[in-house]
Scaffold this motif. Structure first.
Motif, short mmCIF file in Angstrom:
data_model
loop_
_atom_site.label_atom_id
_atom_site.label_comp_id
_atom_site.label_asym_id
_atom_site.label_seq_id
_atom_site.Cartn_x
_atom_site.Cartn_y
_atom_site.Cartn_z
N UNK A 195 3.85 -13.55 3.70
CA UNK A 195 3.65 -12.15 3.38
C UNK A 195 3.56 -11.36 4.68
N UNK A 196 4.09 -10.16 4.66
CA UNK A 196 4.06 -9.35 5.88
C UNK A 196 4.11 -7.87 5.52
N UNK A 197 3.83 -7.04 6.52
CA UNK A 197 3.95 -5.60 6.38
C UNK A 197 5.21 -5.18 7.13
N UNK A 198 6.14 -4.57 6.41
CA UNK A 198 7.42 -4.18 6.99
C UNK A 198 7.37 -2.72 7.47
N UNK A 199 8.16 -2.46 8.51
CA UNK A 199 8.36 -1.09 8.94
C UNK A 199 7.13 -0.42 9.51
N UNK A 200 7.15 0.90 9.51
CA UNK A 200 6.11 1.70 10.14
C UNK A 200 5.01 2.03 9.16
N UNK A 201 3.77 1.98 9.63
CA UNK A 201 2.63 2.39 8.83
C UNK A 201 2.43 3.90 8.97
#
Length: 280
Positions: A195-201
């Motif tokens: 699992x990961x966080x993609x792109x810009x927050x």
């Protein structure tokens, strides 16, 4: 992600710390492909190690990799030092085991993560087995406390599809932070899932969070709570969310309510714009 349940059972002998201080030992370089024990402050390790493992390629290195998912959760800043002091003990004229206090600190941080996977802290790593400060033992200098929130095990947060503008604004007001994040799930050829966080927050309400730390913290939350992560994100398809949550008094992060961010959801867009001038 490898199930944390498997990590402890495979890595640690069930009989206890299988090291005989009277046996012959030798010093060898820490292999470059033993990734978790690189840059720990020394380059040579003693074999057999404190888990009774004598073969680098068939025992030590493969077993060290099984700890990686637990370490990636960030359960304790000294967890890697503690594990490497057992897997790849420093090679000196005397035997240096980790101090009981170091074991206890790592246990207190990482046992809840194992508990989230249905496992207790293993008896073989009972901290009473390790020497106290009155004896010769290894205990690194405490890290500077930066008071950063940390992810932990929790009940799965609720989600709300197509919320009203009022319910969205209320959720932002009632919580410490709100961040727009794209959560992704990657399934590999093996049984592992990442699992990961993609792109810009994008922060709607930043609260106590720090920009450089939030991505890592959310990814650690997904690793610690895979049952929740699996419900939030389908394999091979990223999902954009407005994530709201709070920081508990003990410094742990708790996600509260997640709003799936659909392109046609005008209320989420309106809430993110109105928040800058909104008074709760």
């Amino acid at each position: 992600m490898l199930q944390l349940v498997r990590i402890v059972l495979v890595l640690v002998p069930v009989q206890g710390l299988a090291f005989d201080f009277g046996q012959f030992t030798r010093c060898v370089p820490i292999p470059r492909h033993m990734g978790i024990c690189q840059d720990v402050g020394y380059s040579e390790m003693r074999l057999p190690n404190y888990l009774g493992q004598s073969s680098l390629e068939t025992q030590v290195v493969p077993h060290s990799e099984r700890w990686r998912p637990l370490l990636e959760t960030g359960c304790h800043p000294q967890a890697r030092v503690f594990l490497c002091s057992l897997l790849a003990p420093i090679c000196l004229d005397t035997f240096i085991q980790p101090c009981r206090s170091l074991c206890a600190a790592v246990r207190d941080g990482c046992a809840p993560v194992l508990a989230c996977q249905g496992q207790a802290w293993p008896d073989v790593l009972d901290c009473d087995r390790f020497p106290g400060h009155d004896d010769m033992c290894g205990c690194p200098v405490p890290l500077k406390d930066e008071c950063l929130p940390r992810a932990t095990c929790q009940d799965c947060p609720a989600t709300e599809e197509f919320p009203s503008l009022k319910s969205t604004m209320d959720a932002i007001c009632l919580n410490d932070f709100a961040v727009k994040a794209k959560l992704a799930r990657r399934r590999f050829a093996s049984t592992e899932t990442e699992f990961e966080v993609e792109g810009r927050l994008e922060f709607v309400r930043q609260g106590p969070l720090l920009l450089y730390d939030t991505r890592t913290m959310l990814e650690q939350w997904l690793l610690i709570n895979p049952h929740c992560a699996q419900a939030l994100v389908r394999p091979g398809r990223a999902q954009l969310y407005l994530v709201t949550g709070r920081v508990r008094p003990d410094g742990t992060l708790a996600l509260a309510l997640l709003f799936p961010w659909h392109k046609k959801d005008v209320n989420l867009v309106a809430a993110s714009r109105k928040w800058k001038h909104h008074q709760c």
